[in-house]
Design an enzyme around this catalytic site. Structure first.
Site, short mmCIF file in Angstrom:
data_model
loop_
_atom_site.label_atom_id
_atom_site.label_comp_id
_atom_site.label_asym_id
_atom_site.label_seq_id
_atom_site.Cartn_x
_atom_site.Cartn_y
_atom_site.Cartn_z
CB CYS A 84 12.04 26.81 69.93
SG CYS A 84 10.58 27.74 69.49
NE ARG B 46 16.53 23.90 67.60
CZ ARG B 46 16.33 22.87 66.80
NH1 ARG B 46 17.32 22.39 66.11
NH2 ARG B 46 15.14 22.35 66.69
CD1 TRP C 116 12.25 32.05 63.88
CD2 TRP C 116 10.51 30.66 63.63
NE1 TRP C 116 11.71 32.26 62.63
CE2 TRP C 116 10.65 31.43 62.45
CE3 TRP C 116 9.48 29.73 63.69
CZ2 TRP C 116 9.80 31.28 61.35
CZ3 TRP C 116 8.64 29.59 62.60
CH2 TRP C 116 8.81 30.36 61.45
CG ASN D 35 11.57 22.83 68.91
OD1 ASN D 35 10.99 23.59 68.14
ND2 ASN D 35 12.49 21.98 68.52
N GLY D 36 8.15 23.04 68.87
CA GLY D 36 7.19 22.30 68.05
C GLY D 36 5.88 23.05 67.98
CD GLU E 111 21.08 30.18 47.11
OE1 GLU E 111 19.92 29.75 47.18
OE2 GLU E 111 21.76 30.47 48.10
CE LYS F 46 21.51 32.90 50.37
NZ LYS F 46 21.63 31.56 50.79
CD GLU G 233 18.47 33.85 52.93
OE1 GLU G 233 17.92 33.30 53.89
OE2 GLU G 233 19.17 33.23 52.10
CG HIS H 235 4.65 34.40 28.40
ND1 HIS H 235 3.93 34.33 27.23
CD2 HIS H 235 5.89 33.96 28.11
CE1 HIS H 235 4.72 33.84 26.27
NE2 HIS H 235 5.90 33.61 26.78
CE LYS I 121 22.83 27.86 58.82
NZ LYS I 121 23.03 28.48 57.50
C1 F6R Z 1 18.63 30.28 52.71
C2 F6R Z 1 18.60 29.15 53.60
C3 F6R Z 1 17.38 28.31 53.60
C4 F6R Z 1 17.77 26.82 53.76
C5 F6R Z 1 16.49 25.98 53.94
C6 F6R Z 1 16.81 24.51 54.07
O1 F6R Z 1 19.84 30.97 52.82
O2 F6R Z 1 19.52 28.91 54.34
O3 F6R Z 1 16.60 28.50 52.46
O4 F6R Z 1 18.48 26.42 52.64
O5 F6R Z 1 15.81 26.41 55.09
O6 F6R Z 1 17.60 24.27 55.18
P1 F6R Z 1 18.43 22.92 55.31
O7 F6R Z 1 19.44 22.93 54.21
O8 F6R Z 1 19.03 22.99 56.66
O9 F6R Z 1 17.45 21.80 55.14
#
Ligand code: F6R
Length: 593
Positions: A2, A27, A75, A99-100, A468, A472, A475, A491, A588
């Site tokens: 949030c 957020r 969020w 927020n929290g 990774e 990607k 998501e 396995h 994010k």
């Molecule tokens: C995936 C992504 C997340 C962040 C993770 C950590 O594309 O962006 O997996 O890498 O939430 O976020 P930070 O780097 O901000 O601690």
């Protein structure tokens, strides 16, 4: 997670609040709301969905003479994303944004219901509003806020308005909130980018601080006494919201990788700066991070162990927090975070500090909690990422780890003569070549996008890249995908392989090439369709769909492979019609546990 913003001053309140919410949308973006007041009348306007939905309502329903207000982009944690659960919440005289997570909200709510309070939402935030309203019936605002915080377990940042009182109140615990200082105007915000248009001066709040804001003053109280706090200056440039002609921020940010990489590499071409990355004094490293940042850590683990002879453990921060920690004098905890605000990573850092272990943060946001609190910090300086899925920041995290390995190995005299800095200097141009082949990624995306599931397989460092690539893809495109160590499939997991299922095999390490290709063939024998991602020098694969990237040193190879995987994910998501920059259910910055 949030985002919170509050404003008191002479500007048009709703403009400041909405601008702030747009900057804070990273957020959370499932509902939003504002509460504004002209000192006599208060109005609350809420909407489900993005901030632009709220803006449409605010335009129609504006309290044009408002002089202060608070706003929130959500969020969802407690209660689904609907209009009742959207903030601000009003109970009695109290209107607040939160927020929290308040962990004991259910218990507190039970008692409040017995006391006659009625609730219209499923949120923990409304419980906090009711508690404060109840306390206000017997004492003043500061004392009431203190009483409420004594009862709350969990994390919070609150922006509060109280009927008949023209101040804004702000407080926080384990969730970010700062106070912006202007001329005849003041702000509160989850982060500086929300208010940087108006001021770069801010005050950080500590636990138990209560900030009281009006147009002309900001007063901070702690344990009932007024205290002085330093005013900090931010050099944040704010958020560049333009897409520069690209269809999406994700694509723009991938295309920025060569330039941000070359900035970082030029900086560390300077011997004095490079020396700051030397870790040869340490015997063991714990890399602690979440999601992509942790997968960058996995690349680092492979490099450090292979080339610098340092033992490395990689932990998701959410697990590290609660595990027993075994250290010696020569251990270092490395925290990797784009935002520098990820709740689990912050908690891991603080745990390490409590145990007396040195910490080093690899952080993108220079104003963040991790950047401020870690013992040593290395800033990646990728610039702001707007797309929720990280791309350029991940690449720079890998680059920092790779530079660290390089200089550590060099100082330990573990490098051969031909292993020099030039592989880094040549990297941005090679990366441009990789990014220039968009049509290749599009054509592979065409073969993937209608599938229901796929696998990424690889060994050693290539497995780290699979993690990774797979994250990607899922998501941003919602196509189910799993990353597996190539040798582990048989396995158990190989039972999932079906006719025509794509298996993307990453091969960049020549020592593991034959092993990985045998594992790919095992899946093909069961109907899978192999796709190979490899380097020019290793490519002798016939009859496959392939992504071929230029060959470079093992210090830099992963930074050519992952961008190709990022573009592939982007095109799959595009063909599946996904909301690429803001995938469903995500935010994010993950500021809750
Ligand atoms: C995936 C992504 C997340 C962040 C993770 C950590 O594309 O962006 O997996 O890498 O939430 O976020 P930070 O780097 O901000 O601690």
């Amino acid at each position: 997670m949030c985002g919170i913003i509050g404003y008191v001053g002479n500007r048009k309140t709703t403009d400041v609040l909405l601008n702030g919410l747009y900057a804070l949308e990273y957020r959370g973006y499932d509902s939003a709301g504002v509460a504004i007041s002209n000192g006599k009348v208060e109005k609350i306007i809420k909407s489900v969905g993005r901030v632009n939905e709220l803006e449409k309502k605010v335009d129609k329903d504006n309290l044009s003479d408002s002089i202060f207000g608070i706003a929130h982009t959500r969020w969802a944690t407690n209660g689904e994303a609907n209009i009742n659960n959207a903030h601000p919440h009003k109970v009695g005289k109290v209107t607040l944004v939160h927020n929290g997570i308040i962990e004991n909200a259910d218990l507190l709510k039970e008692q409040l219901i017995k006391d006659g309070y009625k609730f219209t939402s499923d949120t923990d935030s409304e419980v906090a509003a009711a508690l404060l309203d109840q306390a206000l019936q017997t004492t003043d605002v500061l004392e009431s806020i203190e009483r409420v915080t004594e009862k709350l377990k969990g994390s919070y940042a609150f922006g509060i308005m109280i009927e008949g009182d023209n101040n804004l109140y702000a407080l926080r615990k384990d969730s970010p909130l700062l106070i912006g200082i202007g001329d005849n105007e003041n702000f509160l915000a989850s982060d500086i980018t929300a208010i940087i248009k108006y001021t770069n001066k801010y005050i950080l709040l500590d636990v138990k601080d209560i900030a009281v804001l009006n147009k002309n003053s900001v007063v901070i109280y702690h344990d009932g006494k007024e205290i002085q706090k330093p005013v900090q200056l931010s050099d944040s440039k704010g958020v560049d919201n333009t897409k520069n002609g690209y269809a999406h921020h994700m694509l723009k940010e991938i295309m920025e990788e060569p330039i941000v990489l070359s900035r970082l590499i030029e900086k560390y071409a300077n011997a004095e700066d490079l020396a700051k990355l030397d870790l040869h004094d340490y015997e063991e490293l714990d890399i602690v991070a979440c999601g992509s940042a942790m997968y960058a850590g996995l690349v680092g683990q492979n490099l450090f162990e292979e080339y610098a002879n340092i033992k490395v453990n990689v932990y998701p921060a959410s697990e590290y927090r609660y595990k027993k920690k075994i250290y010696n004098q020569k251990s270092l905890v490395i925290l990797i975070s784009q935002s520098g605000e990820t709740a689990d990573t912050i908690a891991a850092m603080r745990e390490a500090h409590e145990l007396g272990i040195e910490t080093l943060g690899i952080v993108n946001n220079p104003d963040s909690t991790i950047a401020r609190e870690c013992d040593r910090k290395i800033l990646t300086n990728a610039g702001v990422e707007i797309a929720v899925a990280t791309t350029k920041a991940y690449i720079l995290q890998v680059c920092v780890l790779s530079l660290m390995t390089y200089i550590t190995a060099k100082n330990k005299k573990l490098l051969s003569d031909n292993q020099d800095y030039s592989c880094f200097e040549k990297l941005p141009a090679l990366l441009k070549e990789v990014l220039d082949h968009e049509e290749e990624y599009e054509s592979i995306a065409e073969k993937l996008y209608k599938k229901e599931s796929c696998f990424y397989i690889g060994r050693g460092i290539d497995y780290a890249l699979c993690m990774e690539g797979s994250l990607k893809l899922k998501e941003v495109s919602y196509l189910h995908s799993e990353a597996y160590q190539a040798g582990e499939l048989k396995h158990g997991t190989i039972s999932l392989i079906e006719e025509d299922m794509p298996v993307l095999c990453i091969i960049s390490d020549k020592n593991l090439k034959d092993k990985s290709i045998s594992n790919l063939k095992e899946t093909e024998a069961r109907g899978a369709r192999g796709i190979i991602i490899t380097t020019k020098d290793l490519d002798d694969f016939e009859g496959y769909d392939k992504i071929i990237v230029p060959t470079t040193s093992m210090f830099t190879q992963s930074m050519l492979i992952v961008p190709a995987l990022q573009l592939l994910s982007y095109y799959v998501a595009l063909k599946r019609g996904c909301d690429i920059d803001k995938p469903r259910n995500l935010a994010k910055s993950v500021t809750v546990e």
